[in-house]
Design a protein around this motif. Structure first.
Motif, PDB file in Angstrom:
ATOM      1  N   SER A 290      35.694  39.040  53.503  1.00 28.42           N
ATOM      2  CA  SER A 290      35.876  39.082  52.104  1.00 28.42           C
ATOM      3  C   SER A 290      36.249  37.826  51.623  1.00 28.42           C
ATOM      4  CB  SER A 290      37.093  40.052  51.749  1.00 28.42           C
ATOM      5  OG  SER A 290      36.936  39.826  50.247  1.00 28.42           O
ATOM      6  N   TRP A 294      34.969  36.229  47.828  1.00 33.84           N
ATOM      7  CA  TRP A 294      35.806  36.362  46.507  1.00 33.84           C
ATOM      8  C   TRP A 294      36.206  35.110  46.180  1.00 33.84           C
ATOM      9  CZ3 TRP A 294      40.511  35.044  45.370  1.00 33.84           C
ATOM     10  CH2 TRP A 294      41.469  34.782  46.677  1.00 33.84           C
ATOM     11  N   TYR A 376      31.159  44.344  45.991  1.00 40.68           N
ATOM     12  CA  TYR A 376      30.846  43.329  45.260  1.00 40.68           C
ATOM     13  C   TYR A 376      29.864  43.434  44.280  1.00 40.68           C
ATOM     14  CZ  TYR A 376      33.745  40.394  48.000  1.00 40.68           C
ATOM     15  OH  TYR A 376      34.769  39.508  48.650  1.00 40.68           O
TER      16      TYR A 376
END
Length: 472
Positions: A290, A294, A376
């Protein structure tokens, strides 16, 4: 520099502002997270599954410490930006100076607590006897460096507010180069364990925190150090504006504790003895994976927040809407691309953090990433909405968004998908961001009504001013 920064926020075309501010911000935030990615790769490849799981046990506690710095740093950034929009530079400088002192004092306190109570804290996080010693040593090493590492994240906000976007980017890139060099030296040359990893990241952050201070000490920035004057009103404002990010981080750590406990239970049920450690290691791979995506979303949202806050304070609501539109388009693009990359290259991403010899962990991590990546498709909207709500001083809405995303939705979905076993945990992220996006739409509708009302009031004031001048 002072006039140039304010002119950029108030008059530059929104898309030009986006590319000048958001692109370096994306690189900067990605660079800040790369240290975590590099650390994960070194630990997974060099130290193995147990060390990987032990660090994942301690990491939420480390991040809780940084969350307090974020509470103050982000919380101060909003009133600073709005004060600058109102041309109240003295107020902005005082909030800035007070916040630096508050972060330093808080970091000393938290570092002391984490070092002294490391063992019971790690047990609370789910560490068993096999992982406890490694987790404790990692946590204590991070705690010793806390006073200097905690200021790192706040300084990044203040550099961007002052227009030093490229400087912020360079410092963050240098931080990662330093981390890479120190990790190589401590883990490969000196053959240290997780203590070497903690030292590498902490030392690089300390050095870059000092570097970030230099523009402010030279007094060439939009923000200036002044003699701090504390007040209850200022403290309340910082706390209110920083609460969404802080509560999101704290809620996320509480969720991590629940996830670790659930993973230890479900992993043992699925794979028998040692299965819990494997499940926690897979979860750690997801968190590191991640970190590849992100920060790009957060980088766009966070970088544009000073411009949004500045124009909100200046009552330029049409310009606020145009800047926010650019943010949504940018994060939406990143969200779609991130989903595609994680799905198509899930095996390659997992292999960054898992030794090729550990076939089972590699296979399970690849499978988990393929489920997790669909988060996402929605996460971009949730991140941008929360950033916008914080930037325009809507702490109640932003807090509702952050706590729901980080705690309420994950816990509810964890229970709902429990019978799906480990797949239910990997899919948890998808469900959380879907529901967060729905909540975001509702909150945006409410804020949209207020913007229309404020715009109408502003037009009336301008018309009355014009009529008054004509009469005279």
């Amino acid at each position: 520099m002072k006039r140039d920064t304010e002119k950029m926020y108030s008059t530059m075309r929104p898309w030009k502002l986006f590319f000048i501010v958001a692109l370096p911000g994306m690189i900067s935030m990605f660079a800040m997270s790369v240290y975590s990615i590099i650390e994960g790769a070194f630990i997974g490849q060099k130290l193995g599954e147990s060390a990987f799981a032990a660090v994942n046990i301690a990491m939420p506690l480390v991040m809780i410490n940084f969350s307090l710095a974020d509470l103050i740093g982000v919380g101060a950034s909003v009133p600073i930006s709005i004060a600058l929009g109102k041309k109240e530079h003295k107020t902005a400088n005082n909030v800035f100076s007070c916040s630096i002192l508050m972060i330093f004092i808080t970091a000393i306190f938290m570092g002391t607590v984490m070092f002294s109570a490391a063992e019971p804290l790690c047990r609370m996080m789910g560490a068993d006897d096999a992982l406890l010693d490694t987790s404790v040593r990692y946590l204590r090493t991070c705690a010793l460096c806390s006073p200097l590492t905690s200021i790192f994240f706040a300084m990044d906000n203040y550099l961007r507010i002052s227009g030093y976007v490229k400087t912020s980017m360079v410092i963050n890139v240098c931080s990662n180069l330093a981390t890479l060099g120190l990790l190589t030296f401590f883990l490969l040359v000196l053959e240290m364990d997780v203590v070497g990893s903690a030292l590498a990241t902490s030392i690089s952050m300390c050095l870059c925190s000092a570097a970030a201070m230099i523009p402010f000490l030279r007094r060439k920035t939009l923000l200036q150090f002044t003699k701090p004057h504390f007040s209850a009103a200022m403290f309340r404002e910082i706390t209110a504006c920083g609460s969404p990010v802080f509560l999101s981080n704290i809620s996320g750590r509480v969720t991590s504790i629940l996830m670790n406990i659930s993973l230890m239970t479900l992993g043992a049920e699925v794979w028998g003895d040692g299965g819990g450690t494997t499940a926690v290691a897979v979860y750690a791979v997801l968190m590191y994976a991640s970190d590849l995506c992100w920060p790009l979303l957060y980088g766009i949202s966070d970088s544009l927040s000073p411009a949004i806050g500045y124009n909100w304070g200046a009552e330029s609501y049409d310009r606020v809407k145009k800047i926010v539109k650019c943010a949504y388009i940018g994060t939406g693009t990143v969200g779609l691309v991130s989903t595609a990359i994680l799905f198509l290259f899930s095996g390659a991403v997992a292999a960054l953090f898992v030794n090729a010899g550990d076939a089972m962990l590699l296979e399970e991590s690849t499978h988990a990433i393929r489920l997790f990546c669909f988060a996402y498709l929605f996460r971009w909207f949730a991140v941008t909405t929360q950033g916008f709500l914080s930037a325009v001083e809507k702490p109640v809405f932003a807090t509702l968004m952050s706590v729901s995303t980080a705690l309420i939705f994950p816990v509810l979905i964890l229970g709902a998908l429990w019978n799906f076993g480990l797949d239910g945990i990997w899919l948890n992220f998808v469900g959380v961001n879907l529901f967060a996006s729905i909540l975001g739409v509702v909150l945006l509708i409410c804020v949209g009504r207020e913007i229309r009302r404020r715009s109408a009031d502003s037009e009336k004031k301008n018309k009355n001013r014009t009529d008054g001048c004509s009469c005279s």
